[in-house]
Design an enzyme around this catalytic site. Structure first.
Site, short mmCIF file in Angstrom:
data_model
loop_
_atom_site.label_atom_id
_atom_site.label_comp_id
_atom_site.label_asym_id
_atom_site.label_seq_id
_atom_site.Cartn_x
_atom_site.Cartn_y
_atom_site.Cartn_z
CB CYS A 50 -2.38 6.78 -11.19
SG CYS A 50 -1.60 5.61 -11.39
NE ARG A 52 -2.14 -1.60 -16.31
CZ ARG A 52 -1.67 -2.27 -17.61
NH1 ARG A 52 -2.70 -2.23 -18.62
NH2 ARG A 52 -0.67 -1.66 -17.85
N GLY A 189 -0.82 5.61 0.38
CA GLY A 189 -0.34 4.63 0.58
C GLY A 189 0.52 4.22 -0.58
CB THR A 191 2.23 5.70 -5.60
OG1 THR A 191 1.29 4.60 -5.68
CG2 THR A 191 2.62 6.67 -6.33
#
Length: 422
Positions: A50, A52, A189, A191
């Protein structure tokens, strides 16, 4: 031979640009193969999160322009637009950049540990695509080793913070008592898993996990005593949610303004706190126009994490020194590796001369020559042939005025003032 690290990140590009340059998991393998096929790139890996999108490359010579052109074309944006926010690191700077990224020194949240796992996943996908070979593979292994040293030998990971932790911290500021709040988490996921654990630790009243597949949602829900639903069931659950945090790999928004408006009506306009961690975004930006919605993106988390960063700044200098040492160690080993092929070729050359001269000596013995004569001939042959090529080249270089070659020869053969040191 050259190493490159190029791309965009949260410091150089807005979330709008980052979501346009993001790679989905389904795109990754074919994108890597295409990259190696249409650009002068021998080895490649892609890291897309999210915050890079970066390409790690090994090329014969630096050809960054061709890669940037491919990246712009692949994501259908102009080359000028990409160049305005892209960076290119070469050789030791590329190595240093990779090690800083893996160590969490280049993250939105200084020292966050998730990036190392994401980089390991990028390496695994590149291996699956067949786009990573021995050189880039060595660099990844050195990067992982340095990142591990940083994590264990410094305090960079203390007072754990992450984008997930920052999102929960912001929720705690808006809802003074999370124990009376209900949360809807979209995605399952890494995160969202961290978000769920942080919320659980804060004693949130009820957590619902929504995901494209019920199996993954159920696995996470079971860990925390939460509830699992499908993405299609979100409209029926949204009105119950005080907190909505989303992080999926969807290319299209999950929540639109209309759905949130309907939920607010059912909530009698009780405020909703929403954080969209995904790139591309899961929640339409127009949702933020609603009066009773507090919508934040990853770019809005900077202030939330500022306090947490202070505790890690002291450790950052020690971590930077370890990264510098790791970079120098890798570059030194790379330089040594460059000599291996030359040494191997010279050894093979010397062994051919040895075999030829040994055969001559054996023939002399077979023809009745004494062992002393055969050994003398063997010694002369080895000396003359091993010295022939270096002698010719040194004379040539000296005639051309290349005096530095003579100094290098003295150093190479450990000679001092023209004689071998006793």
């Amino acid at each position: 031979m050259a190493f490159l690290a190029l791309g965009i990140n949260h410091k150089t590009a807005s979330v709008d640009v980052r979501e346009r340059v993001a790679f989905t998991p389904d795109q990754m393998v074919e994108a890597l193969r295409q990259l190696c096929r249409v650009t002068p790139t021998r080895e490649a890996a892609i890291l897309s999160t999210c915050n890079r999108s970066e390409l790690y490359l090994q090329q014969d010579e630096v050809e960054a322009e061709a890669v940037l052109a491919w990246l712009a074309s692949y994501h259908r944006l102009s080359l000028d637009e990409l160049k305005a926010c892209a960076y290119v690191h070469v050789d030791d700077q590329a190595v240093r950049h990779m090690m800083r990224v893996a160590s969490g020194l280049d993250s939105l949240v200084l020292g966050e540990p998730q990036i190392l796992g994401q980089m390991k996943s990028a390496y695994a996908v590149a291996r699956e695509a067949g786009s990573v070979g021995p050189l880039l593979g060595r660099l990844f292994q050195a990067t992982f080793s340095t990142a591990k040293t940083v994590r264990t030998d410094t305090a960079i990971g203390e007072n754990p913070v992450s984008v997930a932790f920052a999102a929960v911290s912001l929720a705690r500021q808006i809802f003074s008592n999370l124990q009376r709040s209900q949360a809807l988490l979209i995605g399952a996921g890494e995160t969202i898993t961290l978000v769920a654990r942080h919320l659980h630790e804060q004693g949130v009243k009820r957590i619902v996990v929504a995901n494209r597949t019920l199996e993954r949602a159920s696995a996470l829900a079971a860990e925390l005593g939460a509830h699992a639903i499908l993405l299609a069931d979100i409209p029926d659950e949204l009105h119950n949610s005080d907190i909505v945090i989303s992080s999926t790999a969807s290319q299209l928004p999950i929540l639109g303004k209309g759905a949130v408006e309907q939920a607010l009506k059912r909530r009698k306009h009780k405020p909703m706190f929403m954080v969209d961690i995904a790139v591309p975004r899961d929640i339409e930006s127009q949702v933020g126009e609603l009066d009773d919605v507090y919508l934040y993106t990853v770019d809005d988390l900077h202030e939330v994490v500022a306090e947490n960063l202070k505790s890690r700044q002291g450790a950052a200098q020690a971590a930077e020194e370890l990264v510098a040492a790791g970079t120098e160690d890798f570059m030194q080993r790379l330089r040594e590796l460059a000599a291996v092929d030359v040494l191997k070729a010279y050894r093979q050359h010397a062994e051919r001369i040895r075999d030829d001269e040994l055969s001559k000596a054996q023939r002399l013995l077979a023809n009745g020559a004494s062992a002393e004569d055969a050994l003398a001939q063997l010694a002369r042959g080895l000396t003359n042939k091993l010295l022939h090529a270096p002698s010719v080249q040194l004379k040539k270089l000296s005639a051309e005025g290349r005096v530095e070659a003579l100094s290098m020869a003295q150093e190479l053969f450990a000679l001092h003032e023209g004689t071998e040191k006793p």
